[in-house]
Design an enzyme around this catalytic site. Structure first.
Site, short mmCIF file in Angstrom:
data_model
loop_
_atom_site.label_atom_id
_atom_site.label_comp_id
_atom_site.label_asym_id
_atom_site.label_seq_id
_atom_site.Cartn_x
_atom_site.Cartn_y
_atom_site.Cartn_z
N ARG A 128 0.82 -1.22 0.00
CA ARG A 128 0.00 0.00 0.00
C ARG A 128 0.85 1.27 0.00
O ARG A 128 1.99 1.29 0.47
CB ARG A 128 -0.96 0.02 1.20
CG ARG A 128 -0.31 0.37 2.53
CD ARG A 128 -1.34 0.45 3.64
NE ARG A 128 -0.70 0.64 4.95
CZ ARG A 128 -1.34 0.56 6.10
NH1 ARG A 128 -2.62 0.28 6.15
NH2 ARG A 128 -0.69 0.77 7.24
N ARG A 169 4.62 -3.65 14.60
CA ARG A 169 3.30 -3.06 14.91
C ARG A 169 2.24 -4.14 15.08
O ARG A 169 1.36 -4.03 15.94
CB ARG A 169 2.90 -2.07 13.80
CG ARG A 169 3.67 -0.76 13.92
CD ARG A 169 3.67 0.03 12.63
NE ARG A 169 2.34 0.33 12.18
CZ ARG A 169 1.97 0.35 10.90
NH1 ARG A 169 2.84 0.07 9.94
NH2 ARG A 169 0.74 0.66 10.58
P1 AMP Z 1 -1.83 4.02 12.87
O1 AMP Z 1 -1.84 5.05 11.79
O2 AMP Z 1 -3.14 3.91 13.60
O3 AMP Z 1 -1.31 2.69 12.41
O4 AMP Z 1 -0.78 4.55 13.98
C1 AMP Z 1 0.58 4.76 13.65
C2 AMP Z 1 1.42 4.84 14.92
O5 AMP Z 1 0.98 5.94 15.72
C3 AMP Z 1 1.32 3.63 15.84
O6 AMP Z 1 2.19 2.58 15.43
C4 AMP Z 1 1.74 4.24 17.17
O7 AMP Z 1 3.14 4.47 17.22
C5 AMP Z 1 1.06 5.62 17.12
N1 AMP Z 1 -0.31 5.59 17.66
C6 AMP Z 1 -1.48 5.82 16.99
N2 AMP Z 1 -2.53 5.72 17.80
C7 AMP Z 1 -2.04 5.42 19.03
C8 AMP Z 1 -2.65 5.17 20.29
N3 AMP Z 1 -3.97 5.21 20.46
N4 AMP Z 1 -1.82 4.89 21.34
C9 AMP Z 1 -0.49 4.86 21.19
N5 AMP Z 1 0.14 5.06 20.03
C10 AMP Z 1 -0.63 5.35 18.95
#
Ligand code: AMP
Length: 212
Positions: A128, A169
């Protein structure tokens, strides 16, 4: 006032489905990952504190994310409801959200849990690209010129989509976020959707769950 949470591992399709749901219900998507990436890009104080966690594929400390979300939920565009994508990601965050909503006399209406096997997640993440402007994710093969099909913006690979970080992740999701499935199931608001199929098939299930 509809408050929806999209729950699921990285790569399962949360932002893809979020785009349609938010259009159908005319509510904003609140994606903590997008907000954090904007802060990283703009080198804000929050961005500088969050950077090393985001880039390593680890969770940003609860207190930083909770401050961010409280601030976001206070904004005017949330009055008709919202869709949460990527928050909460720990039980502690979920408890803070519950307390926040209870203080307003409300709660989440529905938790859509998108589920797919790890091999599918890895495949989707590695194939992606995400739009710098509107944040829409596209399969690289659908937009080979690197131009967003939604808004014409530039498509880029998210730094944390590179393979080792993506695997990290998924591991972090399994350890820290997956317990939320039982947390919301016990509350009776969880709808599980098999997200291993193509976008249209999964979307039909999402529509059914939300009775669109
Ligand atoms: P995402 O775009 O949702 O995959 O988030 C990307 C990254 O942002 C994650 O791998 C975390 O490092 C951080 N992150 C996003 N949302 C959260 C959350 N609710 N708590 C902690 N870290 C977050």
């Amino acid at each position: 006032m509809l408050k929806i949470l999209l729950l699921g591992a990285p790569g399962v399709g949360k932002s893809t489905h979020s785009a349609k749901i938010t259009k159908d219900f005319n509510i904003p998507a609140i994606a903590t990952g997008d907000i954090l990436r904007d802060n990283l890009k703009n080198e804000t104080e929050l961005g500088l504190k969050a950077k090393k966690f985001v880039e390593a594929g680890e969770l940003v400390p609860d207190e930083l994310v909770i401050a961010l979300i409280e601030d976001r939920l206070d904004q005017d565009d949330t009055k008709n409801g919202y869709l949460l994508d990527g928050f909460p990601r720990t039980i502690a965050q979920a408890e803070v959200l519950d307390a926040f909503l209870a203080s307003e006399g409300s709660g989440l209406d529905c938790v859509l849990y998108l589920n797919a096997a790890k091999e599918i997640l890895v495949d989707r993440i590695s194939g992606r690209r995400v739009c710098l402007d509107c944040k829409t994710a596209h399969k690289t093969s659908d937009a080979p010129d690197g131009i967003c099909l939604e808004c014409g913006g530039e498509l880029v690979t998210r730094k944390d989509d590179e393979s080792i970080t993506a695997l990290k992740r998924i591991e972090v999701y399994n350890e820290q976020t997956a317990p939320l499935v039982d947390y919301y199931r016990k509350k009776g608001i969880l709808v599980e959707i098999d997200a291993s199929f193509d976008v249209e098939t999964v979307q039909a299930e999402v529509d059914k769950a939300l009775s669109v």
